[in-house]
Scaffold this active site. Structure first.
Site, mmCIF file in Angstrom:
data_model
loop_
_atom_site.group_PDB
_atom_site.id
_atom_site.type_symbol
_atom_site.label_atom_id
_atom_site.label_comp_id
_atom_site.label_asym_id
_atom_site.label_seq_id
_atom_site.Cartn_x
_atom_site.Cartn_y
_atom_site.Cartn_z
ATOM 1 N N LYS A 262 0.820 -1.216 0.000
ATOM 2 C CA LYS A 262 0.000 0.000 0.000
ATOM 3 C C LYS A 262 0.864 1.282 0.000
ATOM 4 O O LYS A 262 2.067 1.224 0.284
ATOM 5 C CB LYS A 262 -0.929 -0.031 1.215
ATOM 6 C CG LYS A 262 -1.929 -1.201 1.172
ATOM 7 C CD LYS A 262 -2.986 -1.051 2.259
ATOM 8 C CE LYS A 262 -3.987 -2.190 2.204
ATOM 9 N NZ LYS A 262 -5.102 -1.996 3.160
ATOM 10 N N TYR B 67 -12.387 -1.731 -4.060
ATOM 11 C CA TYR B 67 -12.907 -1.922 -2.703
ATOM 12 C C TYR B 67 -14.435 -1.793 -2.640
ATOM 13 O O TYR B 67 -14.985 -1.565 -1.560
ATOM 14 C CB TYR B 67 -12.249 -0.926 -1.746
ATOM 15 C CG TYR B 67 -10.854 -1.332 -1.308
ATOM 16 C CD1 TYR B 67 -10.657 -2.448 -0.509
ATOM 17 C CD2 TYR B 67 -9.736 -0.595 -1.686
ATOM 18 C CE1 TYR B 67 -9.386 -2.829 -0.096
ATOM 19 C CE2 TYR B 67 -8.455 -0.966 -1.274
ATOM 20 C CZ TYR B 67 -8.298 -2.088 -0.474
ATOM 21 O OH TYR B 67 -7.039 -2.468 -0.063
ATOM 22 N N ASN C 16 -2.035 0.165 6.516
ATOM 23 C CA ASN C 16 -1.616 -1.110 7.119
ATOM 24 C C ASN C 16 -0.692 -1.923 6.207
ATOM 25 O O ASN C 16 -0.668 -3.147 6.264
ATOM 26 C CB ASN C 16 -2.830 -1.912 7.607
ATOM 27 C CG ASN C 16 -3.734 -2.400 6.492
ATOM 28 O OD1 ASN C 16 -3.573 -1.987 5.351
ATOM 29 N ND2 ASN C 16 -4.669 -3.277 6.813
ATOM 30 N N HIS D 62 -2.223 -5.446 1.495
ATOM 31 C CA HIS D 62 -3.527 -6.096 1.372
ATOM 32 C C HIS D 62 -3.279 -7.566 1.086
ATOM 33 O O HIS D 62 -2.305 -7.913 0.426
ATOM 34 C CB HIS D 62 -4.300 -5.478 0.195
ATOM 35 C CG HIS D 62 -5.506 -6.269 -0.206
ATOM 36 N ND1 HIS D 62 -6.683 -6.213 0.487
ATOM 37 C CD2 HIS D 62 -5.689 -7.175 -1.206
ATOM 38 C CE1 HIS D 62 -7.554 -7.031 -0.086
ATOM 39 N NE2 HIS D 62 -6.975 -7.626 -1.114
ATOM 40 N N GLU E 183 -9.467 -10.211 -7.705
ATOM 41 C CA GLU E 183 -8.503 -9.121 -7.485
ATOM 42 C C GLU E 183 -7.310 -9.229 -8.436
ATOM 43 O O GLU E 183 -6.828 -8.218 -8.955
ATOM 44 C CB GLU E 183 -8.061 -9.127 -6.018
ATOM 45 C CG GLU E 183 -9.205 -8.748 -5.085
ATOM 46 C CD GLU E 183 -8.930 -8.998 -3.621
ATOM 47 O OE1 GLU E 183 -9.838 -8.728 -2.799
ATOM 48 O OE2 GLU E 183 -7.822 -9.463 -3.266
#
Ligand code: CMP
Length: 139
Positions: A11, A51, A114, A117, A128
């Site tokens: 990310k 998302y 975070n 993913h 995805e």
């Protein structure tokens, strides 16, 4: 049937903090083979689509803004038991709860930022992966 594949993104926080190399090293050292790899940036539109499953959640707007705020690294990974083993490698979604030595424990700052993913099922890993990679981008 299990595909032995998962999908990941490094990310914007982890990219901006210079952790691409360390995270890829953790992933390959844990036995994952890289099937596809891409350094790119999501727009608000593409992040929103990726998302979409979270569209009704209160954190959706911030998540989309964050995920389109800078470049990311997307990858398809292969290993026996890939989904579960990758989730173990990265640790809990909230880095404050991520086990010692996990990628989120080492590199993440908050539940939004975070670091990585990881797909939560074989079905979502396929969806995805298809979102980012065509057949001729997989090796
Ligand atoms: P990720 O695995 O990419 O999937 C959805 C993301 O939403 C998740 O990681 C978190 O970064 C982010 N998020 C923010 N708040 C929450 C929350 N309360 N619960 C789950 N995910 C959250």
């Amino acid at each position: 049937m299990a595909t032995n594949r998962t999908f990941t993104m490094i990310k914007p926080d982890a990219v901006a903090n210079g952790h691409i190399g360390a995270i890829i090293n953790d992933i390959t050292s844990a036995g994952f083979k890289i099937i596809a790899l891409k350094y790119t940036q999501l727009t608000a539109e593409t992040a929103g689509k990726f998302y979409e499953v979270h569209a009704a959640r209160p954190f959706y707007k911030d998540l989309v803004a964050f995920m389109s705020s800078g470049p990311i690294v997307a990858a398809i990974l292969e290993k026996e038991n890939a989904i579960e083993d990758f989730r173990t490698l990265i640790g809990a979604t909230n880095p404050a709860e991520a086990a010692e030595g996990t990628i989120r424990n080492k590199y993440a700052k908050s539940i939004d930022a975070n670091a990585v993913h990881g797909s939560d099922s074989d079905e979502n890993a396929a969806i995805e992966g298809d979102f980012f990679f065509s057949a001729d981008e997989r090796f």
